[in-house]
Scaffold this motif. Structure first.
Motif, PDB file in Angstrom:
ATOM      1  N   VAL A 190       7.534   5.617 -11.949  1.00  3.82           N
ATOM      2  CA  VAL A 190       8.432   5.307 -10.837  1.00  3.82           C
ATOM      3  C   VAL A 190       9.745   6.076 -10.969  1.00  3.82           C
ATOM      4  O   VAL A 190      10.304   6.575  -9.987  1.00  3.82           O
ATOM      5  N   SER A 210       0.033   4.250 -11.221  1.00  2.00           N
ATOM      6  CA  SER A 210      -0.829   3.072 -11.042  1.00  2.00           C
ATOM      7  C   SER A 210      -2.200   3.302 -11.661  1.00  2.00           C
ATOM      8  O   SER A 210      -2.803   2.373 -12.197  1.00  2.00           O
ATOM      9  N   LEU A 266       4.460   3.126  -0.482  1.00  2.00           N
ATOM     10  CA  LEU A 266       5.236   2.676  -1.647  1.00  2.00           C
ATOM     11  C   LEU A 266       5.382   1.160  -1.659  1.00  2.00           C
ATOM     12  O   LEU A 266       5.242   0.518  -2.716  1.00  2.00           O
ATOM     13  N   ALA A 321       9.164   9.563  -9.813  1.00  2.00           N
ATOM     14  CA  ALA A 321       9.091   9.631  -8.347  1.00  2.00           C
ATOM     15  C   ALA A 321      10.485   9.574  -7.733  1.00  2.00           C
ATOM     16  O   ALA A 321      10.785  10.296  -6.782  1.00  2.00           O
ATOM     17  N   PHE A 365       2.146  -0.445  -2.872  1.00  2.68           N
ATOM     18  CA  PHE A 365       2.026  -0.493  -4.337  1.00  2.68           C
ATOM     19  C   PHE A 365       2.969  -1.533  -4.939  1.00  2.68           C
ATOM     20  O   PHE A 365       2.627  -2.180  -5.931  1.00  2.68           O
ATOM     21  N   VAL A 370       5.052  10.180  -3.627  1.00  2.00           N
ATOM     22  CA  VAL A 370       4.094   9.072  -3.462  1.00  2.00           C
ATOM     23  C   VAL A 370       2.935   9.233  -4.436  1.00  2.00           C
ATOM     24  O   VAL A 370       2.458   8.264  -5.039  1.00  2.00           O
ATOM     25  N   VAL A 421       3.642   7.955  -7.928  1.00  2.00           N
ATOM     26  CA  VAL A 421       3.463   6.501  -8.056  1.00  2.00           C
ATOM     27  C   VAL A 421       1.978   6.164  -8.180  1.00  2.00           C
ATOM     28  O   VAL A 421       1.580   5.292  -8.967  1.00  2.00           O
ATOM     29  N   ILE A 422       1.133   6.884  -7.437  1.00  2.00           N
ATOM     30  CA  ILE A 422      -0.317   6.641  -7.498  1.00  2.00           C
ATOM     31  C   ILE A 422      -0.853   6.983  -8.890  1.00  2.00           C
ATOM     32  O   ILE A 422      -1.668   6.238  -9.456  1.00  2.00           O
TER      33      ILE A 422
END
Lengths: 100, 133
Positions: A65, A56, B51, A68, B54, A49, A52-53
């Motif tokens: 992605v 971003s 997830l 991840a 996002f 997770v 992904v943060i």
């Protein structure tokens, strides 16, 4: 009201890092070995997770992605391998201790 | 502030709440099986929520299908990670719990006397117990 989604994303990442501390405590002082493996599994899921943060925050979600997804795959395979290793299954053929 | 950002913030906040619940469960529960329960359920749902939050936020960058199809690809990959975690995290938890039961880890039961506990008679016993008896 001015809302900055990047600041909120940064807060989410820091909160996830702080919430890793109980899992690390269980990893250090777990009574059984499987407690430690479960905490490693939890830290791995949180790391997927957090990847992904990070994507971003950097504006490159399409790249992070994939990281991840790979991390989640490897985490699952690792915990399943540890579970099968600790599983005291009988041998596939013959009795226990027949070879000795 | 668009509607997608609001939905994303709500989803991520609920996910953080479930992550907090899982962390408290791992810290506080006194039994191996209850700790597994907290870890398996809370971690799965909260990862899914964060997830997907996002993924919903990525819809802000979507204008038209011909120009911004990479955004749809990112959303598809986020949904793929969510589905993968939804499938594999309970499987890993079940496998680890099964190996713990085979190792003979005793669950903490409410009634310590075996003769007053009707539940314990129905349960399959760990293999170490059968070997001793």
């Amino acid at each position: 009201m001015n809302f900055d989604f990047d600041s909120f994303t940064l807060f989410t990442g820091i909160a996830l890092l702080v919430l890793m501390i109980p899992a690390t405590y269980r990893l250090a002082t777990g009574p059984t070995a499987i407690d430690r493996i479960v905490s490693i599994n939890i830290i791995g899921t949180k790391s997927a997770v957090i990847l992904v943060i990070i994507g971003s925050l950097f504006g490159r979600v399409e790249m992070f992605v994939d990281f991840a997804l790979t991390y989640a795959l490897l985490n699952f395979i690792g915990s399943l391998a540890a579970a099968r290793y600790l599983h005291k299954t009988p041998p596939a053929r013959g009795q226990v201790g027949e070879d000795e | 502030m668009s509607i997608f950002t609001i939905i994303a913030v709500v989803l991520i906040c609920v996910g953080l709440l479930f992550f907090l619940g899982a962390a408290v469960g791992i810290m506080r529960f006194g039994d191996f099986y209850t700790r597994m329960h907290a870890a398996g359920k809370g971690d799965t749902l909260s990862s899914l929520l964060v997830l997907l939050g996002f993924g919903v936020y990525q819809l802000n960058n979507f204008q038209s299908f011909s120009e911004s199809w990479p955004v749809l690809l990112v959303i598809l990959k986020l949904i793929a990670i969510s589905a993968f975690i939804l499938l594999t995290s309970p499987t890993a938890t079940h496998a680890l719990m099964d190996s713990g039961w085979e190792d003979g880890i005793e669950p903490e039961l409410k009634n310590d006397k075996p003769e007053t506990n009707a539940l314990e008679e129905d349960m399959p016993q760990p293999k170490q117990k059968e070997a001793q008896a």
